[in-house]
Design an enzyme around this catalytic site. Structure first.
Site, PDB file in Angstrom:
ATOM      1  N   TYR A  62      41.741  38.321  46.134  1.00  0.00           N
ATOM      2  CA  TYR A  62      42.386  39.613  46.380  1.00  0.00           C
ATOM      3  C   TYR A  62      43.796  39.679  45.795  1.00  0.00           C
ATOM      4  CZ  TYR A  62      44.324  36.593  49.944  1.00  0.00           C
ATOM      5  OH  TYR A  62      44.922  35.530  50.573  1.00  0.00           O
ATOM      6  N   GLY A  63      44.277  38.579  45.217  1.00  0.00           N
ATOM      7  CA  GLY A  63      45.655  38.523  44.727  1.00  0.00           C
ATOM      8  C   GLY A  63      45.733  38.087  43.284  1.00  0.00           C
ATOM      9  N   THR A  64      46.559  37.087  43.025  1.00  0.00           N
ATOM     10  CA  THR A  64      46.868  36.684  41.648  1.00  0.00           C
ATOM     11  C   THR A  64      45.723  35.980  40.929  1.00  0.00           C
ATOM     12  OG1 THR A  64      47.867  34.597  42.361  1.00  0.00           O
ATOM     13  CG2 THR A  64      49.335  36.523  42.161  1.00  0.00           C
ATOM     14  N   LEU A  65      44.615  35.726  41.617  1.00  0.00           N
ATOM     15  CA  LEU A  65      43.438  35.156  40.966  1.00  0.00           C
ATOM     16  C   LEU A  65      42.555  36.232  40.324  1.00  0.00           C
ATOM     17  CD1 LEU A  65      42.548  32.471  43.643  1.00  0.00           C
ATOM     18  CD2 LEU A  65      43.100  31.983  41.247  1.00  0.00           C
ATOM     19  N   GLU A 103      46.614  26.938  46.119  1.00  0.00           N
ATOM     20  CA  GLU A 103      46.914  27.628  47.380  1.00  0.00           C
ATOM     21  C   GLU A 103      47.521  26.704  48.438  1.00  0.00           C
ATOM     22  OE1 GLU A 103      46.954  30.612  47.084  1.00  0.00           O
ATOM     23  OE2 GLU A 103      45.188  31.457  46.129  1.00  0.00           O
TER      24      GLU A 103
END
Length: 129
Positions: free
Chosen positions: A12-15, A81
């Site tokens: 849901y983010g920088t991936l 992470e």
């Protein structure tokens, strides 16, 4: 149901595609866009990356992407992470664009933080500089 040593991962983010850490998923199979079955609070107090908080039922259904990954990719993402000290992970249900439900891993901020009063997000889009 699961291919041996393969996992579904909800990001849901920088991936996500086009963002700075997407290269960690270079060996992953993109399964499509997805949304959490249940609402979760997602905040981005640092603006460069979001936190998903493990408070199921609060916030919004979060938009992201679904991938199939292998153990090596999972280990690389765990390192990114800082699992399990900075982020933890657990299985959640997500729904793909066709309405099919998938059981996928998702990363959540490990330590409780004060999030009331923060702007809750449905989708993370990094701030442009």
């Amino acid at each position: 149901m699961w291919a041996k040593n393969r996992y579904k991962l909800f990001v849901y983010g920088t991936l996500k595609k086009g963002l700075c850490n997407h290269h960690y998923l270079e060996n992953a199979k993109f399964l499509g866009k997805a949304i959490t079955k249940n609402p979760f609070p997602m905040i981005a107090p640092m603006v460069w990356y979001p936190y998903l908080l493990d408070k199921e039922g609060a916030g919004y259904r979060v938009e992201g992407e679904l991938y199939e990954i292998d153990e090596k990719t999972l280990a690389k993402i765990d390192e990114l992470e800082e699992y399990p000290s900075y982020y933890t992970r657990r299985w959640i249900e997500v729904e793909d664009e066709n309405g099919q439900t998938h059981r996928a891993l998702a990363y959540f901020l490990a330590k409780p933080i004060q999030w009331r009063g923060e702007r809750l997000l449905k989708k993370f889009e990094p701030k442009k500089s």
